[in-house]
Write a protein that holds these residues in place. Structure first.
Motif, short mmCIF file in Angstrom:
data_model
loop_
_atom_site.label_atom_id
_atom_site.label_comp_id
_atom_site.label_asym_id
_atom_site.label_seq_id
_atom_site.Cartn_x
_atom_site.Cartn_y
_atom_site.Cartn_z
N ASN C 19 -9.49 -39.83 3.40
CA ASN C 19 -10.13 -39.63 1.65
C ASN C 19 -9.71 -40.45 0.76
N LEU C 20 -8.58 -40.34 0.62
CA LEU C 20 -7.61 -41.20 -0.38
C LEU C 20 -8.07 -42.69 -0.26
N LEU C 21 -8.00 -43.04 1.06
CA LEU C 21 -8.24 -44.44 1.24
C LEU C 21 -9.66 -45.02 0.84
N SER C 22 -10.45 -44.17 1.11
CA SER C 22 -12.01 -44.18 0.75
C SER C 22 -12.13 -44.40 -0.79
N ASP C 23 -11.41 -43.14 -1.48
CA ASP C 23 -11.66 -43.06 -2.89
C ASP C 23 -11.15 -44.39 -3.47
N PHE C 24 -9.68 -44.76 -3.07
CA PHE C 24 -9.27 -45.80 -3.94
C PHE C 24 -9.82 -47.30 -3.52
N GLY C 25 -10.42 -47.34 -2.13
CA GLY C 25 -10.80 -48.53 -1.56
C GLY C 25 -9.77 -49.70 -1.47
N GLU C 26 -9.91 -50.77 -2.07
CA GLU C 26 -9.04 -52.14 -2.01
C GLU C 26 -8.04 -51.87 -2.88
N GLU C 27 -7.93 -51.01 -3.89
CA GLU C 27 -6.60 -50.84 -4.67
C GLU C 27 -5.57 -50.19 -4.14
N ALA C 28 -5.76 -49.48 -2.96
CA ALA C 28 -4.86 -48.67 -2.48
C ALA C 28 -4.14 -49.50 -0.81
N ARG C 29 -2.88 -49.23 -0.67
CA ARG C 29 -2.21 -49.60 0.59
C ARG C 29 -1.43 -48.51 1.01
N ILE C 30 -1.56 -48.53 2.36
CA ILE C 30 -0.86 -47.44 3.10
C ILE C 30 0.37 -47.87 3.18
N LEU C 31 1.43 -46.82 2.96
CA LEU C 31 2.76 -46.89 3.12
C LEU C 31 3.47 -46.22 4.46
N ALA C 32 3.51 -47.10 5.16
CA ALA C 32 4.01 -46.51 6.52
C ALA C 32 5.70 -46.48 6.45
N GLY C 33 6.31 -47.26 7.39
CA GLY C 33 7.65 -47.79 7.22
C GLY C 33 7.98 -48.60 6.15
N GLY C 34 7.08 -49.43 5.46
CA GLY C 34 7.26 -50.05 4.28
C GLY C 34 8.12 -51.22 4.59
N GLN C 35 8.72 -51.38 5.81
CA GLN C 35 9.69 -52.79 5.95
C GLN C 35 9.15 -53.88 5.69
N SER C 36 7.82 -54.07 5.76
CA SER C 36 7.23 -55.41 5.47
C SER C 36 6.40 -55.20 4.06
N LEU C 37 5.92 -54.00 3.88
CA LEU C 37 5.07 -53.86 2.47
C LEU C 37 6.19 -53.90 1.27
N LEU C 38 7.13 -53.18 1.42
CA LEU C 38 7.97 -53.15 0.09
C LEU C 38 8.55 -54.78 -0.40
N PRO C 39 8.94 -55.46 0.71
CA PRO C 39 9.48 -56.65 0.33
C PRO C 39 8.31 -57.63 -0.57
N THR C 40 6.95 -57.52 -0.15
CA THR C 40 6.07 -58.03 -0.98
C THR C 40 5.97 -57.50 -2.24
N LEU C 41 6.13 -56.24 -2.33
CA LEU C 41 6.00 -55.61 -3.68
C LEU C 41 7.21 -55.86 -4.57
N ASN C 42 8.37 -56.05 -4.02
CA ASN C 42 9.69 -56.18 -4.86
C ASN C 42 9.44 -57.83 -5.16
N MET C 43 8.80 -58.46 -4.59
CA MET C 43 8.60 -59.88 -4.95
C MET C 43 7.21 -60.31 -5.92
N ARG C 44 6.69 -59.02 -6.04
CA ARG C 44 5.19 -59.21 -6.78
C ARG C 44 4.39 -60.22 -5.95
N LEU C 45 4.44 -60.27 -4.84
CA LEU C 45 3.46 -61.23 -4.13
C LEU C 45 2.26 -60.26 -3.66
N SER C 46 2.46 -58.93 -3.90
CA SER C 46 1.27 -57.98 -3.89
C SER C 46 1.44 -56.87 -4.75
#
Lengths: 795, 163, 289
Positions: C19-46
């Motif tokens: 439901n949250l994913l539907s509500d927020f749409g493209e503004e949201a990202r799923i955070l699972a292990g975060g081992q690929s996502l967090l580097p891109t966040l910490n580099m402000r690439l995403s």
């Protein structure tokens, strides 16, 4: 100077010199109690972040900071032009020892033109780093792109784009040396070998990035700086000059420093901007470079192409050597040193171990729109040694001689010093022959050759590499930093004093970044005074607490700072014996100091603990005769005389396996035998060599700052820039030959760069040996699979 | 709903901690800036160097790749807590004796990783130790001494087990 | 660098997450292990506006034996895959490949589902999932659906999962008798993403390949089947000459691009070398089946 081999206090049975002693800082580090710059936060500290040029070359036509300024938490936004107004003038990174050298003046941040990608343009200071970065994203800068100089190969062409139009061309410096008769030697040579070598740009990657916390007290105009620096006094001098502050009111503290390797002897605009912000705000300002901006703005090094040619007789005598160096540097020469220094070192040391008399070398240094290059561990040596040692191997191959044998025939004899190398540098107290024979023995060279040969028959391609080297350590005042005019001390100083408790304080101008400089001084002091090591505490890294010195760079800490410490400790010892003699009514010559007690010389009967002298010397002075004024504290300085350096020597061996289908290289083992003179602490010396070697391996195999045609750095993160990790690194066998230098009584030379200087050479030679059945040669570093496969003609 | 700030409760080095953290704050910034546990270092903040390694709920993780908010309810151990627990005091002593560090910036992360290695293994070949430790960058030592220190400690523990 | 601001939410059920994913749409990202996502966040690439942390959803945990396949919950950590007897016994390809995934601290946190859903072209688990002809189960506002691995990987980081869907689990068929596997990868350093890699599943009878599946990774925009090579191998009698012959047609299967690690020519070459080596290895293993 004392004659070599004389017994000194350090050689005594009770001395702690030459033994392994654990480092106090290590005890803190293992408990997470190291105290690095970023671990220090003062009340009201604010944090700086920078907006950096995304272009390698562009006019800055407009800057709009209004939105950023209005962000919550932002306390200051400063442009390069605003910072310029706070500076006394620009930096000019030339030294008078390079007389025709030219460079453009430079301010800490770009003023109206950015000359490399990553050059700071606007600083934002806010109440957290995250907030500063948020606001930095809101700064709007309009650029007009300018033509870019991205390749050194074309930078010197007549119609090249220019990094600085005012300089008329991109040539920073050109120099030729020509000794003997190179032309005739080549013309008459039995054999000539030649090759062109290419070395990629790489960078220091200290694990702790550059860091500063600057705190200015407006009322008293006192500035305190905590910074990750190798050279606190130099930093003090430069910061005072640049920002127009009285030097004696600038205190620079280098707390725990998380690796440096030459990186942290330079002036970076970011740190000056952060300090200027503190001046303006009257608040502590912290700037910690993140890894991405480290790659963009730390000095780079090593980008050189060298063509080399060697003449050799059929009997294996090296007759002549000629090299041509094209060095690609950044947009400015790095202040307060220079960016032409690396090429100059290549010119100085290539072929340095050998006896040939004919040598010609040309160096040309080209500016490019890239981050400035400067001094990174073993400046120039990895390149000069790679070139020289590869040519020796080519010569050996040409005449069918074993690589060890050709070196044996050409290295300078151990009994032939002092002498001058073909490049004109004076060398003394070297041991090429002893090092080579020690290496052969430790490698079990003949067995290794046999193993390599038999495996080769099975289609397993292993190679053995050998690379001899010389290394300039501990530069003297006649050379680059004294005569050159930079405010960099080539002398160093130590104060050794006794406390009322009888314990000893040793304060030194050289600094520790983990090498164990403090422990080495502790051992020298303990040995020279005659106390237990735990009775000595060493203070370093604080301009308020140490005598003025150059700091630690160019493998100088033990060689220069160690001798100063030794002399200061001997002076204290002499006074303590005088005081003891007066108190005991004995001739000082009949007394000795052992483990903190005054004893009878010879019998070692304890007569008086040093605590007694400390107590009397400080408190009950009346017990001393009236004609004795106790000093209790002795400062000594040490400088070299007219020598450029204390040169060291050594030799590396390597054993590698190459997968010729994939171009992958496996390092199986490395050996290093080096001569740093007197070894104060063997385990520390060994680890300098090992760590340095792996840094060299990094450059040889992995590390490369890759730029595109617009001089954009493509791999500025630890994800894409490959550093050596544990899995791929070999065990490294280290041995020392100890030929004391005659320039000091201590006898120590530098050890910190003996690994890095020749590691790339030995690995490249080993790889070329491994692929020799395919008649392939690799002359490009880093030696990536792509490079190998091309050399092997597989792709 | 989704929050800019989160109230978290967790155990850090055995002590109960409550805090309000920004959603974007990673665990190591929280440990360093809010709790003054400066033993965990930041060397890259993109998950490569390992200087920020800490233990979360019993396993070693990259502290820069976990959000503080995610650690609500977790049990976090840093080098400070590991030291106080004496779990690897033998390894720490061996690191000092063998000079298995120089600048010391990587050392806490190395020890956090090595602690897991020692907890999971009592016998490893040297190259296996190298592989296990291959996610922690050391620029100073060239690794040889670090591998020695771990090997020596593992062997000493085995000896002790036997006797 | 510090991550840009985002909001964080930790749903307590899969339904809530969807439901949250539907509500927020493209503004949201799923955070699972975060081992690929967090580097891109910490580099402000995403810079997503919202992170939906699914780490505590029990529905997505666990490894279990279900009929003819092994179910791997999307949140299963790499370390749990590596230590799972169920995996070792039933899906040896994964056991072999997991050793190449990153380093201990990343494996303790990174998830199998995160890796497959991200579909990094140089990652091991997506390639294995494709080689094994696994089934991916995703759930969105319209319920659950199954996607064959063959249909899942579309392009660079593009998959058949719709933005409002969450990868719930991956089903991997249990090894059948006669099947053999091999996995090879070249990376500059232990734990790095592959420069070139190959996951192989094959069956063999009377010295002939009955079937063979070759999935290449590290050189293409997505894990890629070597269909030309596969078709030339099937039914043929094994010999090294055959291997030598078929790898020429790898040029029709792969289209590497130059990147920081090296030239396209190098990558194609490395995949050819790996093909020869992997085939030789799998045949040798088949002899031991």
């Amino acid at each position: 100077m004392k004659s070599k081999g004389a017994i000194t206090p350090l050689d005594r049975q009770h001395s702690y010199v030459g033994r392994n002693l654990s480092r106090d800082k290590a005890k803190r580090a293992v408990n997470g109690r190291g105290r690095y710059t970023d671990d220090i936060t003062l009340p009201r500290t604010v944090h700086a972040a920078f907006v950096r040029s995304p272009y390698a070359h562009a006019m800055i036509t407009d800057i709009d900071v209004d939105i950023a300024k209005a962000e919550e938490g932002v306390v200051l936004v400063m442009t390069g032009a605003e910072l310029k107004e706070l500076c006394t003038g620009p930096w000019v990174g030339t030294l008078s020892v390079f007389p025709t050298m030219k460079t453009a003046p430079q301010y800490p941040m770009a003023v109206d033109r950015a000359c490399w990608q990553g050059e700071p343009v606007v600083m934002v200071v806010a109440n957290s780093r995250a907030a500063a970065e948020d606001a930095a994203e809101l700064v709007s800068i309009t650029y007009k792109e300018l033509p870019v100089v991205a390749h050194k190969e074309t930078a010197l062409e007549k119609n090249s784009n220019l990094v600085h139009p005012d300089l008329k061309d991109n040539l920073a410096y050109e120099k030729v040396i020509d000794t003997g008769d190179v032309g005739e030697a080549f013309a008459g040579a039995d054999h000539v070998v030649e090759a062109t070598f290419d070395f990629g740009r790489h960078t220091a990657v200290s694990l702790e990035p550059r860091a500063i916390l600057a705190s200015f007290e407006k009322d008293t105009e006192e500035l305190t700086i905590y910074t990750s620096s190798q050279t606190p006094h130099m930093f003090q001098a430069i910061i005072a000059r640049t920002l127009g502050l009285p030097e004696h009111k600038c205190r620079v503290v280098a707390p725990f420093v998380g690796g440096s390797f030459g990186l942290k002897i330079h002036s970076f605009g970011d740190e000056f901007a952060a300090t200027a912000a503190s001046l303006k705000l009257g608040r502590p300002v912290k700037f910690i470079a993140d890894r991405l901006e480290s790659f963009l703005t730390d000095i780079h090094a090593r980008e050189n192409t060298v063509t080399g040619k060697m003449a050799v007789s059929s009997q294996g005598k090296i007759e002549a050597l000629e090299i041509d160096i094209l060095s690609g540097v950044g947009a400015y020469s790095q202040y307060p040193r220079t960016s032409v220094f690396e090429a100059n070192q290549i010119l100085n040391i290539t072929g340095g171990p050998y006896k040939h008399q004919n040598y010609k070398a040309r160096m040309r240094v080209a500016y490019m729109n890239k981050v400035p290059t400067s001094q990174y561990r073993a400046v120039g040596h990895p390149i000069g040694n790679s070139v020289g040692e590869a040519l020796v191997d080519l010569a050996a191959e040409k005449i069918g001689m074993d690589p060890v044998e050709i070196r044996r025939r050409n290295i300078m004899e151990d009994n032939s010093y002092p002498r001058t190398t073909a490049s004109g540098i004076e060398v003394a107290d070297m041991s090429h022959q002893k090092c080579l024979e020690t290496l052969v023995e430790r490698m079990k060279y003949d067995d290794l050759v046999q193993e390599r040969n038999s495996l080769r028959a099975e289609g397993i391609f292993r190679g053995i590499g050998i690379a001899a080297f010389i290394k300039g350590t501990a530069p003297g005042p006649a050379g680059y930093y004294g005569a050159g005019g930079a405010p960099i001390a080539s002398q160093d100083a130590a104060t050794v004093k006794i406390e009322p408790s009888g314990n000893i304080i040793c304060a030194v101008g050289v600094t520790d970044q983990g090498q164990g400089v403090d422990t080495v001084m502790q051992q020298i002091t303990a040995g020279a005074v005659g106390v237990l090591p735990e009775m000595v505490r060493v203070i370093e890294g604080d301009t308020d607490a140490t005598p003025y010195g150059g700091g630690t760079y160019a493998s100088r800490a033990t060689a220069i700072g160690g001798e100063a410490t030794y002399q200061a400790a001997l002076a204290l010892r002499a006074e303590l014996l005088r005081l003891a003699g007066a108190l005991l009514q004995r001739e000082p010559e009949t007394l000795d100091i052992i483990d903190g007690n005054v004893v009878d010389l010879g019998t070692e009967n304890i007569r008086m603990p040093l605590a007694e002298i400390g107590r009397i010397g400080h408190f009950q002075v009346a017990e001393l005769p009236n004609d004795i004024q106790p000093q209790l504290s002795h400062t000594k300085r040490f400088r070299l005389n007219d020598a450029l350096y204390i040169f060291t020597n050594g030799i590396h061996g390597a054993y590698v396996e190459v997968d010729c289908d994939t171009g992958f290289i496996t390092l199986l083992k490395q050996w290093v035998v080096e001569d740093c003179g007197r070894v104060i602490n063997p385990i520390l010396a060994d680890e300098q060599v090992r760590g340095g070697s792996v840094q060299g391996i990094g450059g040889a195999l992995y590390e490369h700052c890759i730029y595109d045609d617009q001089a954009q750095l493509l791999n500025g993160s630890l994800i894409d820039y490959l550093v050596p990790m544990a899995s791929e690194m070999p065990d490294i066998d280290v041995a020392h030959v100890q030929t004391h230098t005659g320039v000091s009584e201590l006898g120590s030379k530098g050890v910190g760069e003996s690994g890095t200087g020749a590691s790339p050479a030995v690995v490249m030679n080993a790889v070329n040996d491994a692929i020799s059945p395919f008649e392939a040669k690799v002359t490009v570093q880093p030696m990536t699979p792509d490079v190998l496969l091309k050399a092997l003609n597989r792709i | 709903m989704a929050y800019d700030f989160l109230d978290i409760k967790l155990i850090v080095n055995g002590e109960q901690v409550s805090a309000r953290v920004p959603a974007r704050m990673h665990l190591v910034d929280f440990l360093r800036m809010e709790l003054e546990l400066t033993g965990s270092h930041l060397g890259c903040e993109h998950g490569i160097c390992g200087a920020c390694s800490v233990r979360v709920d019993g396993v070693v993780v990259r502290g820069c790749l976990v959000l503080a908010a995610q650690c609500d309810g977790s049990d976090v151990l840093t080098i400070e807590g590991l030291s106080e627990s004496k779990e690897v005091v033998d390894l720490q002593n061996t690191f000092v004796e063998r000079n298995a560090m120089q600048c010391g910036f990587c050392t806490p992360g190395m020890l956090m990783t090595a602690a897991e290695l020692l907890a999971k293994n009592d016998k490893m070949a040297r190259n296996e130790i190298r592989e296990f430790m291959s996610g922690n960058f050391c620029r100073c030592t060239g690794y040889h001494a670090i591998i020695d220190a771990i090997e020596i400690t593992m062997e000493a523990r085995r000896e002790e087990e036997r006797s | 660098m510090k991550a840009a601001k985002f909001k964080y939410i930790r749903p307590s059920s899969l339904d809530e997450a969807i439901n949250l994913l539907s509500d927020f749409g493209e503004e949201a990202r799923i955070l699972a292990g975060g081992q690929s996502l967090l580097p891109t966040l910490n580099m402000r690439l995403s810079q997503p506006k919202v992170l939906i942390d699914i780490n505590r959803l029990d529905e997505l945990q666990g490894i279990s034996h279900e009929g003819k396949h092994i179910r791997i919950g999307a949140l299963t950590r790499h370390v749990d895959i590596a230590e799972s007897d169920l995996i070792t016994e039933n899906i040896p390809l994964i056991s072999e490949a997991i050793e190449y995934v990153a380093h201990v601290a990343v494996r303790n946190r990174g998830t199998f589902g995160g890796s497959v859903a991200l579909a990094d072209p140089a990652a091991e688990m997506p390639a294995c999932t494709l080689a094994l002809q696994g089934t991916l189960v995703v759930e969105g506002p319209n319920g659950r659906r199954q996607i064959r691995a063959d249909d899942f990987f579309h392009d660079l980081y593009e998959t058949a999962r719709a933005p409002e869907e969450i990868l719930v689990e991956v089903q991997l068929p249990i090894r059948r008798s006669g099947e053999s596997f091999a996995f090879m990868e070249l990376s500059r350093r232990k734990g790095d993403y592959a420069m070139a890699g190959l996951a192989c599943k094959a069956t063999f009878q009377d010295n002939r390949f009955l079937s063979v599946r070759l999935v290449y990774f590290g050189t293409e925009l997505k894990p890629t089947l070597g269909e030309n090579v596969m078709s030339q191998l099937e039914g043929r009698e094994w010999s090294e000459t055959l291997a030598e012959k078929v790898i020429a047609s790898l040029e029709d299967d792969l289209d590497p691009v130059d990147n920081l690690q090296g030239s396209a020519a190098m990558k194609l070459h490395l995949q050819k070398v790996l093909t020869k080596r992997t085939l030789a290895e799998v045949v040798q293993r088949l002899g031991n089946v």
